[in-house]
Design a protein around this motif. Sequence first.
Motif, PDB file in Angstrom:
ATOM      1  N   GLU A 139     -10.299 -18.386  20.172  1.00  0.00           N
ATOM      2  CA  GLU A 139     -10.568 -19.767  20.541  1.00  0.00           C
ATOM      3  C   GLU A 139     -11.399 -20.384  19.428  1.00  0.00           C
ATOM      4  OE1 GLU A 139     -13.088 -20.130  24.052  1.00  0.00           O
ATOM      5  OE2 GLU A 139     -13.995 -18.185  23.604  1.00  0.00           O
ATOM      6  N   SER A 140     -11.520 -21.703  19.458  1.00  0.00           N
ATOM      7  CA  SER A 140     -12.273 -22.384  18.412  1.00  0.00           C
ATOM      8  C   SER A 140     -13.775 -22.272  18.653  1.00  0.00           C
ATOM      9  CB  SER A 140     -11.873 -23.857  18.345  1.00  0.00           C
ATOM     10  OG  SER A 140     -12.369 -24.546  19.474  1.00  0.00           O
ATOM     11  N   ILE A 141     -14.558 -22.541  17.600  1.00  0.00           N
ATOM     12  CA  ILE A 141     -16.007 -22.591  17.742  1.00  0.00           C
ATOM     13  C   ILE A 141     -16.399 -23.607  18.805  1.00  0.00           C
ATOM     14  CG2 ILE A 141     -18.131 -23.312  16.569  1.00  0.00           C
ATOM     15  CD1 ILE A 141     -17.020 -22.124  13.997  1.00  0.00           C
ATOM     16  N   ALA A 142     -15.763 -24.785  18.770  1.00  0.00           N
ATOM     17  CA  ALA A 142     -16.107 -25.843  19.719  1.00  0.00           C
ATOM     18  C   ALA A 142     -15.779 -25.432  21.147  1.00  0.00           C
ATOM     19  CB  ALA A 142     -15.371 -27.128  19.353  1.00  0.00           C
ATOM     20  N   THR A 143     -14.601 -24.842  21.367  1.00  0.00           N
ATOM     21  CA  THR A 143     -14.226 -24.412  22.717  1.00  0.00           C
ATOM     22  C   THR A 143     -15.204 -23.372  23.234  1.00  0.00           C
ATOM     23  OG1 THR A 143     -11.897 -24.862  22.278  1.00  0.00           O
ATOM     24  CG2 THR A 143     -12.387 -23.370  24.090  1.00  0.00           C
ATOM     25  N   PHE A 144     -15.572 -22.438  22.394  1.00  0.00           N
ATOM     26  CA  PHE A 144     -16.506 -21.388  22.798  1.00  0.00           C
ATOM     27  C   PHE A 144     -17.867 -21.977  23.166  1.00  0.00           C
ATOM     28  CE2 PHE A 144     -19.863 -18.382  21.723  1.00  0.00           C
ATOM     29  CZ  PHE A 144     -19.497 -17.284  22.485  1.00  0.00           C
ATOM     30  N   LEU A 145     -18.437 -22.791  22.272  1.00  0.00           N
ATOM     31  CA  LEU A 145     -19.760 -23.359  22.541  1.00  0.00           C
ATOM     32  C   LEU A 145     -19.733 -24.298  23.742  1.00  0.00           C
ATOM     33  CD1 LEU A 145     -21.463 -24.189  19.132  1.00  0.00           C
ATOM     34  CD2 LEU A 145     -21.928 -22.314  20.681  1.00  0.00           C
ATOM     35  N   ARG A 146     -18.660 -25.067  23.868  1.00  0.00           N
ATOM     36  CA  ARG A 146     -18.544 -25.983  25.003  1.00  0.00           C
ATOM     37  C   ARG A 146     -18.536 -25.205  26.311  1.00  0.00           C
ATOM     38  NH1 ARG A 146     -14.077 -28.297  23.302  1.00  0.00           N
ATOM     39  NH2 ARG A 146     -15.158 -29.781  21.973  1.00  0.00           N
ATOM     40  N   ARG A 147     -17.859 -24.076  26.295  1.00  0.00           N
ATOM     41  CA  ARG A 147     -17.759 -23.243  27.489  1.00  0.00           C
ATOM     42  C   ARG A 147     -19.106 -22.607  27.840  1.00  0.00           C
ATOM     43  NH1 ARG A 147     -16.400 -18.182  27.709  1.00  0.00           N
ATOM     44  NH2 ARG A 147     -15.601 -18.023  25.575  1.00  0.00           N
ATOM     45  N   ARG A 148     -19.840 -22.161  26.828  1.00  0.00           N
ATOM     46  CA  ARG A 148     -21.115 -21.492  27.090  1.00  0.00           C
ATOM     47  C   ARG A 148     -22.279 -22.479  27.241  1.00  0.00           C
ATOM     48  NH1 ARG A 148     -20.155 -17.380  29.499  1.00  0.00           N
ATOM     49  NH2 ARG A 148     -22.433 -17.378  29.625  1.00  0.00           N
ATOM     50  N   PHE A 149     -22.331 -23.517  26.391  1.00  0.00           N
ATOM     51  CA  PHE A 149     -23.528 -24.348  26.301  1.00  0.00           C
ATOM     52  C   PHE A 149     -23.297 -25.835  26.542  1.00  0.00           C
ATOM     53  CE2 PHE A 149     -25.153 -20.970  23.187  1.00  0.00           C
ATOM     54  CZ  PHE A 149     -25.897 -20.335  24.172  1.00  0.00           C
ATOM     55  N   GLY A 150     -22.042 -26.303  26.563  1.00  0.00           N
ATOM     56  CA  GLY A 150     -21.798 -27.713  26.797  1.00  0.00           C
ATOM     57  C   GLY A 150     -21.556 -28.512  25.526  1.00  0.00           C
ATOM     58  N   TRP A 398     -15.516 -28.813  -6.165  1.00  0.00           N
ATOM     59  CA  TRP A 398     -14.811 -27.618  -5.707  1.00  0.00           C
ATOM     60  C   TRP A 398     -13.501 -28.001  -4.993  1.00  0.00           C
ATOM     61  CZ3 TRP A 398     -16.621 -23.618  -8.051  1.00  0.00           C
ATOM     62  CH2 TRP A 398     -17.977 -23.540  -8.364  1.00  0.00           C
ATOM     63  N   PRO A 399     -12.459 -28.328  -5.770  1.00  0.00           N
ATOM     64  CA  PRO A 399     -11.169 -28.652  -5.129  1.00  0.00           C
ATOM     65  C   PRO A 399     -10.583 -27.415  -4.461  1.00  0.00           C
ATOM     66  CG  PRO A 399     -10.938 -28.538  -7.527  1.00  0.00           C
ATOM     67  CD  PRO A 399     -12.395 -28.431  -7.236  1.00  0.00           C
ATOM     68  N   GLY A 400     -10.297 -27.513  -3.164  1.00  0.00           N
ATOM     69  CA  GLY A 400      -9.722 -26.371  -2.441  1.00  0.00           C
ATOM     70  C   GLY A 400     -10.585 -25.137  -2.541  1.00  0.00           C
ATOM     71  N   GLY A 401     -11.907 -25.287  -2.412  1.00  0.00           N
ATOM     72  CA  GLY A 401     -12.790 -24.159  -2.672  1.00  0.00           C
ATOM     73  C   GLY A 401     -13.212 -23.338  -1.467  1.00  0.00           C
ATOM     74  N   THR A 402     -13.039 -23.878  -0.239  1.00  0.00           N
ATOM     75  CA  THR A 402     -13.572 -23.199   0.942  1.00  0.00           C
ATOM     76  C   THR A 402     -12.456 -22.879   1.929  1.00  0.00           C
ATOM     77  OG1 THR A 402     -15.605 -24.497   0.690  1.00  0.00           O
ATOM     78  CG2 THR A 402     -15.321 -23.287   2.755  1.00  0.00           C
ATOM     79  N   PRO A 403     -12.166 -21.595   2.172  1.00  0.00           N
ATOM     80  CA  PRO A 403     -11.089 -21.250   3.111  1.00  0.00           C
ATOM     81  C   PRO A 403     -11.455 -21.625   4.537  1.00  0.00           C
ATOM     82  CG  PRO A 403     -12.275 -19.282   2.417  1.00  0.00           C
ATOM     83  CD  PRO A 403     -12.790 -20.398   1.575  1.00  0.00           C
ATOM     84  N   GLN A 404     -10.461 -22.061   5.281  1.00  0.00           N
ATOM     85  CA  GLN A 404     -10.643 -22.446   6.683  1.00  0.00           C
ATOM     86  C   GLN A 404     -10.008 -21.376   7.571  1.00  0.00           C
ATOM     87  OE1 GLN A 404     -12.456 -25.544   7.442  1.00  0.00           O
ATOM     88  NE2 GLN A 404     -12.901 -24.857   5.352  1.00  0.00           N
ATOM     89  N   LEU A 405     -10.854 -20.587   8.224  1.00  0.00           N
ATOM     90  CA  LEU A 405     -10.372 -19.499   9.071  1.00  0.00           C
ATOM     91  C   LEU A 405     -10.137 -20.065  10.469  1.00  0.00           C
ATOM     92  CD1 LEU A 405     -12.814 -16.681   7.888  1.00  0.00           C
ATOM     93  CD2 LEU A 405     -10.812 -17.635   6.739  1.00  0.00           C
ATOM     94  N   GLU A 406      -8.958 -20.637  10.653  1.00  0.00           N
ATOM     95  CA  GLU A 406      -8.673 -21.363  11.880  1.00  0.00           C
ATOM     96  C   GLU A 406      -8.219 -20.423  12.990  1.00  0.00           C
ATOM     97  OE1 GLU A 406      -6.075 -24.601  10.881  1.00  0.00           O
ATOM     98  OE2 GLU A 406      -7.691 -25.701   9.859  1.00  0.00           O
TER      99      GLU A 406
END
Length: 457
Positions: A139-150, A398-406
């Motif tokens: 699940e996403s970071i947002a879904t997880f935090l929303r579920r636990r903390f709002g 940094w063009p395209g410098g940070t990978p997104q682990l979706e």
Amino acid sequence: MAIVGGGISGLAAAWELQKRDVPWVLLEAGPRVGGVIRTEEKDGFLLEGGPDSILAQKPEGVALCREIGLGDRLIPTNPELKAVYILRGGRLHALPEGMMLAVPTKILPFLRSGLFSWPGKLRMGLDLVRPGLQENGDESIATFLRRRFGQEAVDRLGEPLLAGIHAGDPERLSILATFPRFRDLEKKHGSLVRGMWAGPRPRPEPGARPPAAFYALRGGLRELVDALVDRLPADSIRTGAVVRSLAREGDGFSVALDGGETVKASGVIVAAPGPKIAPALEGLLPDASRTLAAIPFASSATVLLGYRREDVAHPLDGYGMVIPQTEGLRATALSFVSTKFAHRAPAGHVLLRGFLGGVRDGGVLDLSDEEMVETVRRDMTPVLGLKGAPVLTRIFRWPGGTPQLEVGHLARMRAVEQAVGEVPGLHLTGAGVWSTGIPDSVADATRVAAAAGERVR
């Protein structure tokens, strides 16, 4: 053995092969090795364009520094002024004492904090009684935090802090790929807060300073790159070597470079970003190549500003701030570099490091250097009380410098690794495969190089 990619993953792999007496050649497409590690010195300021420190909690990065003779060059984060601020309503609010990223572990500092509303605090407190999710799905970071903390925790912690570390979108980044410990705590304890309470609490000796969260190197992280290069045979490191294709040849490989040259190798360790190396793997692993090519990478810029101390009203009594998107500013974070680490600015001066871009601002690299400097100055002047012009500016792009682990990233990478495993002698590592950051990159590259070395034996 051929290593494709000269970032910290490729260099760590080369070091491991060197220790095992396995012959190797490192092929880096660019003019220099080190990847996103960039350190410069100017007018008494020490400027880090990429990462500026190594996480201490994961020991592999610091251990590598000590192994190659840099133990006495390691410097910890400032043990006295260590606040991390969140900008809310134009004012800075320190993370409450005992806050472990998004998890409050001390009740009274949390309740006294002005960062959260009372309804938000009550909703976060429900983590103690809400049942934990026992499923293994991502699940996403947002879904997880929303579920636990709002939702308030998502807006004020998840987006600027957890997702901000990865320059990403909390609605898309995978909790399993970025912060797997949170899911482990939930499964084991049913509550993140109870899980943190149950964890070991180191007790420092009387009078001893608490352990540092991060370490830097006195002369910047380029010292790590330089030390590795100095300990490796110079004729085994080739820059400007663009790999065009990989092909099987007998029991080994043929690595085709730009210009028509071919390198023969008994095995290949791919340590380059997925989208950049994917075309070279297309003929060998078409499905895996498409998966690697599809890994999104975010573009960003680092804006360094040196000021006279009297021209900054704020005491800069911490490591810096993160800026929620709800504040309506373009800057995403700002480090108080000269507070965080010693030896970063000359006497009577301070060094600030602003961050622009990420997935929420994909057009940031269209700005000129002057526009980037003015953006950070405009955003930070009312917050920090900046006066006049900085005495130093430096932009790193940094063009395209940070990978997104979706969401689903780990499952996709397992499929890729299975396909790679069906080609004897081919190995895959690097940022964006399983993780990001120096310690994880070093750990995975060392593991992969050890396996590759054993196969050669």
